[in-house]
Design a protein around this motif. Structure first.
Motif, PDB file in Angstrom:
ATOM      1  N   VAL A  70       0.862  -1.283   0.107  1.00  0.00           N
ATOM      2  CA  VAL A  70       0.011  -0.027  -0.060  1.00  0.00           C
ATOM      3  C   VAL A  70       0.935   1.046  -0.119  1.00  0.00           C
ATOM      4  O   VAL A  70       1.682   1.174   0.881  1.00  0.00           O
ATOM      5  N   PHE A  71       0.309   2.215  -0.830  1.00  0.00           N
ATOM      6  CA  PHE A  71       1.235   3.631  -0.789  1.00  0.00           C
ATOM      7  C   PHE A  71       0.157   4.845  -0.635  1.00  0.00           C
ATOM      8  O   PHE A  71      -0.716   4.602  -1.353  1.00  0.00           O
ATOM      9  N   HIS A  72       0.623   5.497   0.136  1.00  0.00           N
ATOM     10  CA  HIS A  72      -0.609   6.470   0.402  1.00  0.00           C
ATOM     11  C   HIS A  72       0.098   8.047   0.144  1.00  0.00           C
ATOM     12  O   HIS A  72       1.406   8.110   0.138  1.00  0.00           O
ATOM     13  N   ASP A  73      -0.783   8.839  -0.309  1.00  0.00           N
ATOM     14  CA  ASP A  73      -0.448  10.142  -0.848  1.00  0.00           C
ATOM     15  C   ASP A  73       0.442  10.204  -1.587  1.00  0.00           C
ATOM     16  O   ASP A  73       1.754  10.865  -1.348  1.00  0.00           O
ATOM     17  N   VAL A  74       0.596   9.853  -2.930  1.00  0.00           N
ATOM     18  CA  VAL A  74       1.508   9.569  -3.812  1.00  0.00           C
ATOM     19  C   VAL A  74       1.646  10.707  -4.768  1.00  0.00           C
ATOM     20  O   VAL A  74       0.445  11.016  -5.421  1.00  0.00           O
ATOM     21  N   TYR A  75       2.434  11.282  -5.241  1.00  0.00           N
ATOM     22  CA  TYR A  75       2.630  12.569  -6.141  1.00  0.00           C
ATOM     23  C   TYR A  75       3.520  11.834  -7.433  1.00  0.00           C
ATOM     24  O   TYR A  75       4.481  11.487  -7.230  1.00  0.00           O
ATOM     25  N   ILE A  76       2.493  11.895  -8.525  1.00  0.00           N
ATOM     26  CA  ILE A  76       3.269  11.052  -9.615  1.00  0.00           C
ATOM     27  C   ILE A  76       3.527  12.009 -10.794  1.00  0.00           C
ATOM     28  O   ILE A  76       2.409  13.145 -11.076  1.00  0.00           O
ATOM     29  N   PRO A  77       4.532  12.119 -11.056  1.00  0.00           N
ATOM     30  CA  PRO A  77       4.932  13.112 -12.158  1.00  0.00           C
ATOM     31  C   PRO A  77       3.992  12.876 -13.591  1.00  0.00           C
ATOM     32  O   PRO A  77       3.590  11.775 -13.857  1.00  0.00           O
ATOM     33  N   ASN A  78       3.529  14.021 -13.990  1.00  0.00           N
ATOM     34  CA  ASN A  78       2.502  14.111 -15.114  1.00  0.00           C
ATOM     35  C   ASN A  78       3.357  15.055 -16.230  1.00  0.00           C
ATOM     36  O   ASN A  78       3.452  16.239 -15.692  1.00  0.00           O
ATOM     37  N   GLY A  79       3.593  14.657 -17.300  1.00  0.00           N
ATOM     38  CA  GLY A  79       4.133  15.456 -18.396  1.00  0.00           C
ATOM     39  C   GLY A  79       3.383  16.730 -18.746  1.00  0.00           C
ATOM     40  O   GLY A  79       4.022  17.822 -18.969  1.00  0.00           O
ATOM     41  N   GLU A  80       2.059  16.517 -18.537  1.00  0.00           N
ATOM     42  CA  GLU A  80       1.316  17.800 -18.877  1.00  0.00           C
ATOM     43  C   GLU A  80       0.994  18.797 -18.001  1.00  0.00           C
ATOM     44  O   GLU A  80       0.985  20.069 -18.209  1.00  0.00           O
ATOM     45  N   ARG A  81       0.614  18.120 -16.762  1.00  0.00           N
ATOM     46  CA  ARG A  81       0.577  19.389 -15.586  1.00  0.00           C
ATOM     47  C   ARG A  81       1.421  19.219 -14.447  1.00  0.00           C
ATOM     48  O   ARG A  81       1.067  19.888 -13.465  1.00  0.00           O
ATOM     49  N   GLY A  82       2.692  18.667 -14.604  1.00  0.00           N
ATOM     50  CA  GLY A  82       3.381  18.735 -13.541  1.00  0.00           C
ATOM     51  C   GLY A  82       3.470  17.543 -12.664  1.00  0.00           C
ATOM     52  O   GLY A  82       3.796  16.363 -12.702  1.00  0.00           O
TER      53      GLY A  82
END
Length: 300
Positions: A70-82
């Motif tokens: 389980v992973f919580h509160d993950v910030y995933i890189p997004n090429g379009e919106r950061g």
């Protein structure tokens, strides 16, 4: 009249005396502190509810067992919106589960394909973005990041607080829309091995790189995510404004004849008179030149 004035004056003086006595009393500081704390609590209540809801979800996901990560509160890189913020991700050989939590109360109305849902508390109605669409973006960002765009066994879950009442008329086909107590049952219903252990391990290793423990770093990521959201909203607003402007220009093009008034060089705009539509000069009444809509030119 004087008696009435004296009575009102005595009334206000009595109130002022009572206020002064209250301020001078030992109870006053405690009342002030109570009022301040009440205001702060009311201001922070949405945050507190959110934190409590996250704690409830985390507690339930801990009971999944060793077969799940389980992973919580993950910030995933997004090429379009950061950056894209995902509340919870659960990985296993049985599937990958992307969970969006909604700490809402009241009645929740919505349709799978409509852009907005509605929260109703008594007679107050509040719009919210369709969380199925929202979580679809999270799923796509995750698959792109882990390099598994073709992975089929990824399940979108929208989990609402137990304080909500889900009032949906149709079943959903692209996501599970449930309440917090149903989380484990929803995930555990998938029992077949569809994903290889090597793929799960590789996914976990990539997601582990996104985990940030330091509070300052988490604040920085959150701020960056909010900037990404604002940029996305700004882009949508700009596109909406452009579309609206284009429609207005189109309407103007229909109502303006692209020929200058031959008498005064004014604009010939579409007007409606007693006998129907016609093009009239913008300098009216100084210039009374008109053109018929059906006939090329006619002067009056």
């Amino acid at each position: 009249m004087n008696a009435d004035n004296n009575m009102m004056s005595g009334f206000y003086e009595g109130i002022l005396i009572a206020i002064k006595m209250f301020i001078a009393s030992s109870v006053f500081p405690f009342v002030v502190i109570f009022v301040i704390l009440s205001i702060i609590l009311q201001w922070k209540m949405p945050v507190l509810k959110g934190k409590y809801g996250e704690w409830v979800v985390k507690s339930k996901l801990r009971n999944l067992g060793d077969a799940y990560t389980v992973f919580h509160d993950v910030y995933i890189p997004n090429g379009e919106r950061g950056l894209t913020q995902v509340d919870h991700i659960v990985t296993s050989v049985y599937g990958v589960f992307v969970i969006e939590t909604k700490h809402y109360s009241g009645w929740i109305f919505g349709d799978e394909y409509k852009p907005y849902w509605t929260q109703v508390i008594y007679k107050k109605k509040t719009k919210m973005h369709n969380p199925i669409r929202q979580n679809y973006g999270h799923v796509q960002a995750l698959l792109t990041y882990i390099g598994q765009e073709d992975m089929q066994d990824v399940h979108s879950i929208i989990a609402f607080s137990s304080n909500s009442t889900l009032k949906f008329k149709k079943d959903f086909t692209s996501a599970h829309v449930i309440q917090f107590p149903d989380l484990l049952t929803t995930i555990s219903q998938y029992k077949e091995h569809f994903i290889s252990e090597a793929t799960v391990k590789g996914t976990n290793e990539k997601l582990a790189k996104l985990l940030v423990i330091d509070k300052n770093d988490r604040k920085r990521l959150k701020a960056e995510h909010m900037r990404s959201v604002r940029r996305a909203k700004g882009a949508k607003l700009t596109a909406h404004s452009y579309t609206r402007h284009a429609k207005n220009v189109s309407r103007q093009d229909d109502s303006i004849l692209h020929t200058a008034c031959p008498k005064c060089n004014g604009n010939l705009a579409l007007k409606i008179g007693r006998y129907g539509k016609f093009y009239g000069c913008s300098h009216y009444p100084t210039c009374r030149y008109t053109e018929n809509v059906k006939v090329d030119r006619q002067s009056v």
